[in-house]
Design a protein around this motif. Structure first.
Motif, PDB file in Angstrom:
ATOM      1  N   PRO A   8     -10.831  16.166   2.689  1.00  0.00           N
ATOM      2  CA  PRO A   8     -10.443  16.287   3.601  1.00  0.00           C
ATOM      3  C   PRO A   8      -9.172  15.458   4.508  1.00  0.00           C
ATOM      4  O   PRO A   8      -8.004  15.113   5.140  1.00  0.00           O
ATOM      5  N   LEU A   9      -9.670  14.137   3.625  1.00  0.00           N
ATOM      6  CA  LEU A   9      -8.550  13.313   3.492  1.00  0.00           C
ATOM      7  C   LEU A   9      -7.587  13.802   2.454  1.00  0.00           C
ATOM      8  O   LEU A   9      -6.947  13.386   1.739  1.00  0.00           O
ATOM      9  N   VAL A  10      -5.687  13.579   2.974  1.00  0.00           N
ATOM     10  CA  VAL A  10      -5.225  13.537   3.141  1.00  0.00           C
ATOM     11  C   VAL A  10      -4.195  11.682   2.323  1.00  0.00           C
ATOM     12  O   VAL A  10      -3.543  11.309   2.765  1.00  0.00           O
ATOM     13  N   TRP A  11      -4.205  11.423   0.664  1.00  0.00           N
ATOM     14  CA  TRP A  11      -3.747   9.834   1.173  1.00  0.00           C
ATOM     15  C   TRP A  11      -2.466   9.647   0.935  1.00  0.00           C
ATOM     16  O   TRP A  11      -2.150   8.825   1.338  1.00  0.00           O
ATOM     17  N   SER A  12      -1.779  10.266   0.036  1.00  0.00           N
ATOM     18  CA  SER A  12      -0.110  10.922   0.238  1.00  0.00           C
ATOM     19  C   SER A  12       0.335  10.751   1.674  1.00  0.00           C
ATOM     20  O   SER A  12       0.006  10.914   2.712  1.00  0.00           O
ATOM     21  N   LEU A  13       1.005  10.569   1.877  1.00  0.00           N
ATOM     22  CA  LEU A  13       1.498  10.042   3.007  1.00  0.00           C
ATOM     23  C   LEU A  13       3.441  10.804   3.789  1.00  0.00           C
ATOM     24  O   LEU A  13       4.441  11.036   2.565  1.00  0.00           O
ATOM     25  N   PRO A  14       3.585  11.758   4.794  1.00  0.00           N
ATOM     26  CA  PRO A  14       5.293  11.751   4.975  1.00  0.00           C
ATOM     27  C   PRO A  14       6.329  11.225   4.492  1.00  0.00           C
ATOM     28  O   PRO A  14       5.802  10.140   4.543  1.00  0.00           O
ATOM     29  N   GLU A  15       7.309  11.303   3.762  1.00  0.00           N
ATOM     30  CA  GLU A  15       7.976  10.683   3.452  1.00  0.00           C
ATOM     31  C   GLU A  15       9.313   9.497   4.279  1.00  0.00           C
ATOM     32  O   GLU A  15       8.739   8.413   4.140  1.00  0.00           O
ATOM     33  N   ALA A  16       8.918  10.372   5.173  1.00  0.00           N
ATOM     34  CA  ALA A  16       9.553   9.567   6.367  1.00  0.00           C
ATOM     35  C   ALA A  16       8.561   8.479   7.179  1.00  0.00           C
ATOM     36  O   ALA A  16       8.894   7.083   7.498  1.00  0.00           O
ATOM     37  N   ALA A  17       7.515   8.372   7.397  1.00  0.00           N
ATOM     38  CA  ALA A  17       6.652   7.852   7.938  1.00  0.00           C
ATOM     39  C   ALA A  17       5.977   6.395   6.707  1.00  0.00           C
ATOM     40  O   ALA A  17       5.934   5.600   7.076  1.00  0.00           O
ATOM     41  N   ASN A  18       6.504   7.153   5.957  1.00  0.00           N
ATOM     42  CA  ASN A  18       5.880   5.929   4.532  1.00  0.00           C
ATOM     43  C   ASN A  18       7.072   5.031   4.432  1.00  0.00           C
ATOM     44  O   ASN A  18       6.603   3.392   4.472  1.00  0.00           O
ATOM     45  N   LEU A  19       8.733   5.278   4.450  1.00  0.00           N
ATOM     46  CA  LEU A  19       9.425   4.583   4.928  1.00  0.00           C
ATOM     47  C   LEU A  19       9.489   3.670   5.619  1.00  0.00           C
ATOM     48  O   LEU A  19       9.928   2.051   5.131  1.00  0.00           O
ATOM     49  N   LEU A  50      -5.772   1.263   3.733  1.00  0.00           N
ATOM     50  CA  LEU A  50      -5.883  -0.251   3.475  1.00  0.00           C
ATOM     51  C   LEU A  50      -7.373  -1.403   3.538  1.00  0.00           C
ATOM     52  O   LEU A  50      -6.924  -1.788   3.132  1.00  0.00           O
ATOM     53  N   VAL A  51      -7.769  -0.287   4.067  1.00  0.00           N
ATOM     54  CA  VAL A  51      -9.525  -1.494   4.179  1.00  0.00           C
ATOM     55  C   VAL A  51      -9.956  -1.262   2.903  1.00  0.00           C
ATOM     56  O   VAL A  51     -10.452  -2.685   2.538  1.00  0.00           O
ATOM     57  N   LEU A  52      -9.728  -0.181   2.196  1.00  0.00           N
ATOM     58  CA  LEU A  52     -10.733  -0.728   0.439  1.00  0.00           C
ATOM     59  C   LEU A  52      -9.434  -1.598  -0.544  1.00  0.00           C
ATOM     60  O   LEU A  52     -10.154  -2.370  -0.746  1.00  0.00           O
ATOM     61  N   GLY A  53      -8.331  -1.588   0.083  1.00  0.00           N
ATOM     62  CA  GLY A  53      -6.989  -2.329  -0.705  1.00  0.00           C
ATOM     63  C   GLY A  53      -7.117  -3.251  -0.259  1.00  0.00           C
ATOM     64  O   GLY A  53      -7.753  -4.342  -0.984  1.00  0.00           O
ATOM     65  N   MET A  54      -7.374  -3.783   1.275  1.00  0.00           N
ATOM     66  CA  MET A  54      -8.259  -5.126   1.144  1.00  0.00           C
ATOM     67  C   MET A  54      -9.038  -5.871   0.734  1.00  0.00           C
ATOM     68  O   MET A  54      -9.371  -6.993   0.037  1.00  0.00           O
ATOM     69  N   LEU A  55     -10.320  -5.037   0.706  1.00  0.00           N
ATOM     70  CA  LEU A  55     -11.835  -5.691   0.550  1.00  0.00           C
ATOM     71  C   LEU A  55     -11.702  -5.496  -1.245  1.00  0.00           C
ATOM     72  O   LEU A  55     -12.190  -6.452  -1.542  1.00  0.00           O
ATOM     73  N   LEU A  56     -11.105  -5.002  -2.203  1.00  0.00           N
ATOM     74  CA  LEU A  56     -10.401  -5.232  -3.232  1.00  0.00           C
ATOM     75  C   LEU A  56     -10.228  -6.222  -3.631  1.00  0.00           C
ATOM     76  O   LEU A  56     -10.174  -6.932  -4.477  1.00  0.00           O
ATOM     77  N   GLY A  57      -8.962  -6.548  -2.493  1.00  0.00           N
ATOM     78  CA  GLY A  57      -8.337  -8.183  -3.190  1.00  0.00           C
ATOM     79  C   GLY A  57      -8.963  -9.150  -2.481  1.00  0.00           C
ATOM     80  O   GLY A  57      -8.135 -10.108  -2.924  1.00  0.00           O
ATOM     81  N   LEU A  58     -10.506  -8.979  -2.023  1.00  0.00           N
ATOM     82  CA  LEU A  58     -11.381  -9.815  -2.105  1.00  0.00           C
ATOM     83  C   LEU A  58     -12.033 -10.476  -3.475  1.00  0.00           C
ATOM     84  O   LEU A  58     -12.902 -11.607  -3.193  1.00  0.00           O
ATOM     85  N   VAL A  59     -12.276  -9.697  -3.955  1.00  0.00           N
ATOM     86  CA  VAL A  59     -13.129  -9.699  -4.968  1.00  0.00           C
ATOM     87  C   VAL A  59     -12.432 -10.924  -5.700  1.00  0.00           C
ATOM     88  O   VAL A  59     -11.324 -10.828  -6.493  1.00  0.00           O
ATOM     89  N   THR A  60     -13.589 -12.063  -6.348  1.00  0.00           N
ATOM     90  CA  THR A  60     -12.821 -12.860  -6.780  1.00  0.00           C
ATOM     91  C   THR A  60     -13.865 -12.690  -8.020  1.00  0.00           C
ATOM     92  O   THR A  60     -14.549 -12.582  -8.134  1.00  0.00           O
ATOM     93  N   TYR A  62       1.012  -1.856  -0.266  1.00  0.00           N
ATOM     94  CA  TYR A  62       0.247  -0.032   0.303  1.00  0.00           C
ATOM     95  C   TYR A  62       1.248   1.483  -0.090  1.00  0.00           C
ATOM     96  O   TYR A  62       0.827   2.018  -0.616  1.00  0.00           O
ATOM     97  N   THR A  63       1.569   1.357   1.260  1.00  0.00           N
ATOM     98  CA  THR A  63       2.539   2.319   1.139  1.00  0.00           C
ATOM     99  C   THR A  63       3.250   2.695  -0.098  1.00  0.00           C
ATOM    100  O   THR A  63       3.833   3.892  -0.846  1.00  0.00           O
ATOM    101  N   ALA A 121      -7.465   7.742   7.548  1.00  0.00           N
ATOM    102  CA  ALA A 121      -7.167   7.626   5.500  1.00  0.00           C
ATOM    103  C   ALA A 121      -6.168   6.682   5.361  1.00  0.00           C
ATOM    104  O   ALA A 121      -6.679   5.765   4.586  1.00  0.00           O
ATOM    105  N   LEU A 122      -5.446   6.807   6.366  1.00  0.00           N
ATOM    106  CA  LEU A 122      -4.356   5.740   6.145  1.00  0.00           C
ATOM    107  C   LEU A 122      -4.878   3.883   6.086  1.00  0.00           C
ATOM    108  O   LEU A 122      -4.760   2.844   5.356  1.00  0.00           O
ATOM    109  N   GLY A 123      -5.930   3.742   7.004  1.00  0.00           N
ATOM    110  CA  GLY A 123      -6.803   2.884   7.919  1.00  0.00           C
ATOM    111  C   GLY A 123      -8.038   2.518   6.985  1.00  0.00           C
ATOM    112  O   GLY A 123      -8.175   0.985   6.653  1.00  0.00           O
TER     113      GLY A 123
END
Length: 509
Positions: A383-394, A341-351, A55-56, A336-338
Motif C-alpha cells: 500500500p506504500l507509494v514511494w513516488s511523490l507528486p511532481e509539485a510536492a517533490n519540487l 527518510l528514516v531508512l535513508g538516514m539509517l543507511l547513512g549511519l552504516v560505517t 531523498y526527493t 511513505a515519506l517519513g
C-alpha cells in the motif's frame, strides 16, 4: 530570515548567472561572520535539509536510473578519474603556494563541495583548519559549479551515444489514411514504441485502436509521437489525412485525467491493461513541464496528467479509476515519506573502514539519496507509494535545499572570515578556484568526447560536485530528466572516491 533574504538575493541575475538557492549560503556566511553565535545548533537543520533534498532527487531519478545505468557507466568512471585529477591539483597547488596540509585537505573537500569527505578530513587531521578550508573552498565550488552547469546545459550537443530524453522534442498527433495494409507489429517505430496509434476509423466508425491489429486499406489512424517519427510512419502507411480523428467525439473521447488514485500510482502503463479492461489507451503523459510518450514501461506517478483515448460510454468509469482529484494529489503520503527518510538516514549511519585508519559512511547526503533511488525504482511496496507528486517533490526539494544552505552558511561564517582575512586567504581562494575549474572543465570535455547529451553532462557536473544548488540551476534552465539521472549516478560514486582520496592527499602533503 536567512532563507527569505537568501531566496530573494538568489533571484537577482548577474548577467547569465543566477545563484538561486545558493543565495541563502552567502547570506548565512555574511551574518555568521559578523555574529558567530548564530551558527550554534545548525548541524541538525543542515542534515535534515540535505536529507530532504537528496531523498526527493533520488525518488525522482530512481525510476529511470536503473534502465539508463549502462549509458552512464563511462560518465561515472570519468567522474572518478576527475576526482583523482582534483586531488593531484590540490597536492601540487599546496606545495607551490605553501599551504598547510590540514587547510589544503579541507580546501579539496570544500572546493568540490563534498561534506562527507570533510568529515574524513577532520578525523584524519585532528585540526579545525580542515573545516576552515572547507568553508573557504565551498563558495568558490558553488559559484564555479553553477557557472559551469549553466553553460554546459545550454550546449547544442546531440548526444549520439545518449538515450533520448523522455521529454522528447514535443509530441504531435496526426491522422493517416492507410493505403498500404499492414499489421501494427510490422511497423518498426510502433514496435519499439517510438509512436503510439490511438484512434482507428473503419467504415465511418471511430474507435480506439487495439495493439497489434491489422490496418486495412481505407482505414484512418491517428499516430502520436515526435514529429519525425510520426511523419515516417504516415509515409509507411499511406498519406496524411486532412481529417483529424481526435475531432470526432461521436464514439470516442480524448480526455486529460489526473492520476490521484494510490492504487494506480506506481504501476506501468502495460500493467494497467487498459485496452482489455476498458477498450482505452493512454497516448501521452504530462509530468510537470514534460509531455511524455506513453510507453508501456512508463510508470505513472501521483499528479501525472494522462492523455487517454476512451470509448465515450467508459469515460466516467475510467475517470473514477484514475481518481482525477487535484486536492488528493496535493496530499503527501506522510508515512511513505517519513519511512523513506528514516531508512535513508539509517543507511547513512552504516560505517565501513577504509585505508588510512579512517571510516566511511554515506551520511545524511548519500544515504537518503541511495535509499530514494532504490524506492523510486520500486515505485511502490504494497500500500506504500514511494513516488511523490511532481509539485510536492519540487516543493520539498526546494525547502530542503534552502534549509541546508542556510544552516551551512550560518555554521561556517566565522571560519570563513578567519581564513579570508589571514595571509593565506588569497592562496586558499586561488587553489580552490583552480581545483574546481580544472575538475568541471575536465568532466565537461569528457562528456562531450563520449558524445553524451548536454543535459546529462550538466547533471553529471552537478552530481560530481554533489551540490544541490548546481543541480537546481541546471533544472531551472532545461526540463530534462537526464539531468537528475546523471546527478544521482555521480553523486554517490564521486563522494566515495573523494573520501578515499582524502587520506592520500593528507599523507602526500
Amino acid at each position: 530570515m536567512v532563507v527569505a533574504v537568501g531566496a530573494a538575493i538568489g533571484q537577482i541575475k548577474l548577467g547569465p548567472l543566477r545563484f538561486g538557492a545558493a543565495g541563502a549560503l552567502f547570506v548565512g556566511l555574511f551574518l555568521s561572520g559578523m555574529y558567530p553565535e548564530l551558527g550554534k545548533g545548525m548541524g541538525l537543520l543542515q542534515s535534515i535539509g540535505l536529507a530532504l533534498f537528496v531523498y526527493t532527487v533520488g525518488v525522482s531519478a530512481g525510476a529511470t536510473f536503473i534502465t539508463q545505468l549502462r549509458k552512464q557507466t563511462n560518465l561515472i568512471v570519468a567522474g572518478a578519474v576527475v576526482s583523482i585529477i582534483g586531488a593531484i591539483v590540490t597536492v601540487i597547488g599546496a606545495y607551490v603556494l605553501d599551504i598547510p596540509k590540514n587547510l589544503a585537505t579541507g580546501l579539496y573537500t570544500g572546493s568540490l563541495t563534498a561534506a562527507p569527505a570533510l568529515d574524513a578530513a577532520i578525523n584524519i587531521s585532528k585540526s579545525s583548519q580542515a573545516g576552515a578550508g572547507y568553508a573557504v573552498g565551498y563558495p568558490f565550488g558553488v559559484v564555479v559549479g553553477i557557472i559551469a552547469a549553466s553553460i554546459v546545459v545550454a550546449r547544442p550537443w546531440a548526444g549520439e551515444n545518449d538515450t533520448p530524453s523522455l521529454a522528447g522534442t514535443g509530441l504531435v498527433a496526426l491522422t493517416a489514411l492507410v493505403e498500404n495494409p499492414v499489421n501494427m507489429r510490422d511497423i518498426e517505430l510502433w514496435k519499439n514504441q517510438s509512436v503510439r496509434i490511438s484512434y482507428l476509423r473503419r467504415n465511418d466508425w471511430t474507435r480506439v485502436a487495439l495493439p497489434g491489429e491489422d490496418l486495412l486499406e481505407g482505414d484512418m489512424v491517428t499516430v502520436v509521437g515526435d514529429e519525425e517519427s510520426v511523419n515516417t510512419v504516415i509515409s509507411q502507411l499511406g498519406t496524411l489525412s486532412s481529417v483529424h480523428l481526435a475531432d470526432d467525439r461521436r464514439y470516442v473521447d480524448f480526455e486529460r485525467i489526473t492520476v490521484s488514485n494510490p492504487d494506480v500510482a506506481g504501476k506501468t502503463i502495460a500493467e494497467l491493461n487498459l485496452p482489455s479492461k476498458y477498450g482505452a489507451m493512454i497516448s501521452r503523459v504530462r509530468r510537470g513541464d514534460l509531455d511524455l510518450l506513453a510507453k508501456d514501461e512508463l510508470a505513472l506517478q501521483p499528479g501525472d496528467r494522462i492523455g487517454i483515448v476512451v470509448p465515450s460510454k467508459e469515460l466516467d468509469v475510467v475517470t473514477e479509476y484514475f481518481g482525477d482529484s487535484s486536492r488528493k494529489v496535493s496530499e503527501v503520503d506522510a508515512l511513505a515519506l517519513g519511512l523513506g527518510l528514516v531508512l535513508g538516514m539509517l543507511l547513512g549511519l552504516v560505517t565501513l573502514p577504509v585505508p588510512g585508519g579512517v571510516s566511511f559512511s554515506l551520511g545524511a547526503a548519500a544515504g537518503p539519496l541511495v535509499m530514494g533511488m532504490i524506492l523510486g525504482a520500486l515505485r511502490r511496496t504494497g500500500p506504500l507509494v514511494w513516488s511523490l507528486p511532481e509539485a510536492a517533490n519540487l516543493t520539498i526539494r526546494q525547502l530542503g535545499l534552502l534549509f541546508f544552505l542556510s544552516a551551512l552558511g550560518l555554521g561556517a561564517g566565522s571560519d570563513f572570515k578567519e581564513i579570508v582575512l589571514s595571509s593565506l586567504g588569497w592562496k586558499a581562494a586561488l587553489l580552490a578556484t583552480v581545483t574546481v575549474l580544472v575538475c568541471t572543465v575536465a568532466l565537461a570535455i569528457a562528456g562531450k568526447f563520449m558524445k553524451l547529451s548536454a543535459p546529462r553532462v550538466a547533471g553529471g557536473v552537478a552530481g560530481f560536485m554533489g551540490q544541490p544548488a548546481i543541480l537546481q540551476e541546471a533544472i531551472a534552465r532545461v526540463a530534462d530528466e537526464r539531468i537528475e539521472s546523471a546527478y544521482a549516478a555521480l553523486f554517490t560514486t564521486s563522494i566515495v572516491v573523494k573520501i578515499l582520496l582524502v587520506p592520500l592527499i593528507f599523507f602526500l602533503l
